[in-house]
Design an enzyme around this catalytic site. Sequence first.
Site, PDB file in Angstrom:
ATOM      1  CB  SER A  47      29.981 -22.016  -8.189  1.00  8.77           C
ATOM      2  OG  SER A  47      29.189 -22.149  -6.905  1.00  8.77           O
ATOM      3  CE1 TYR A  48      27.306 -20.034  -3.358  1.00  5.25           C
ATOM      4  CE2 TYR A  48      27.700 -18.418  -1.817  1.00  5.25           C
ATOM      5  CZ  TYR A  48      27.526 -19.541  -2.271  1.00  5.25           C
ATOM      6  OH  TYR A  48      26.935 -20.600  -1.193  1.00  5.25           O
TER       7      TYR A  48
END
Length: 361
Positions: free
Chosen positions: A79-80
């Site tokens: 999710s970065y």
Amino acid sequence: MAWPTWLEGLARTKRGRWEERINVGTKDNPLYISRMGAGTWAWGNRLLFGYSPEQDEELEKVFNYCLDNGINLFDTGDSYGTGKFNGRAEILLGQFSKRRGIVGDEFPNEICVATKLAAYPWRLTRKSMVQAIKDSVDRLGRTSGCLELGQMHWSPAAYGFRFQEDALLNGLADAYEQGLIKAVGLSNYGPESLRSIHEKFAIRGVPIGTLQVQFSLLSYQDYQREVLEVCQQLGITVIAYSPLCLGLLSGKYSVEDGGALPSGPRGFLARQLLPEAEASGLLPLMRDLASLRGPGTGLPQIALGWCIAKDTVPIPGARTLAQCKDNIKALSTELTTEEVQALDFAASRAKSTVQNSMRSM
């Protein structure tokens, strides 16, 4: 200096030298990580850190400097990266690794990418977790089809989604059994949840190698102390995320007249925390300890050195080569028992930062 008892050995790198590493795998299938890691939350994050692709060249310098100086742990997440840059951190790590000739298992112990898998609302089955790991492997460009350390990013049970948590944790264990990850890690799990999951995984023969927890001199409460105690009992290595509290312990920022402050949400946090960190004596003590060590030592080395002294593996972020070099200096910053105790006391008096709302108890 005597290394902590949980520091299990030395690992030979591609460069042929022996380096102090921690085994977060098993005796038969070891996975060695460095005493400090590098966090990549900012790599692709425009909201908090103002990322732009023009920074990629500098980020690659950070990556290479870490590997050249004994740092092999890179913490990331699927999710970065925000908006159109979602997944950017993994993609960059894959590109940088490829240019160093690391695309599979050619050089054991040379690198450990630790990816946190998000408990997105649409990930509801164990198969979806296995697929998420395969997708991360693809973004990282791993020809081996295997990831070093796969981690559950947060606890869905913390907001009532127990059914989702059970499914995703089973999927994480499935991935380990299928050889898609070399070791299993958790993130944002408290002592009660950790014991329960450890017991369930033990029945399957799946060891938990690491646990990530929000941990710094501005995030040191009973919760963190209990996590440390349980992990020590269970033989789990604690990874300290946000060890510089989003840069607030870097010495760069001040709320005094004319002092610099970060932009956006971090600026708001600085105005809340820094005055009390001064009044409690925490920041003055850190400056005093740094000055005792002479030029070249600043607040980052004290903050990170304290994390290491507490038997954790800090993963400070670095967006520039200068920040990276500053962080790595902490590996040679030794604090005495008395200094650690003084910092503990000052931290207990300072206002704690906001805790992650998705952590479990």
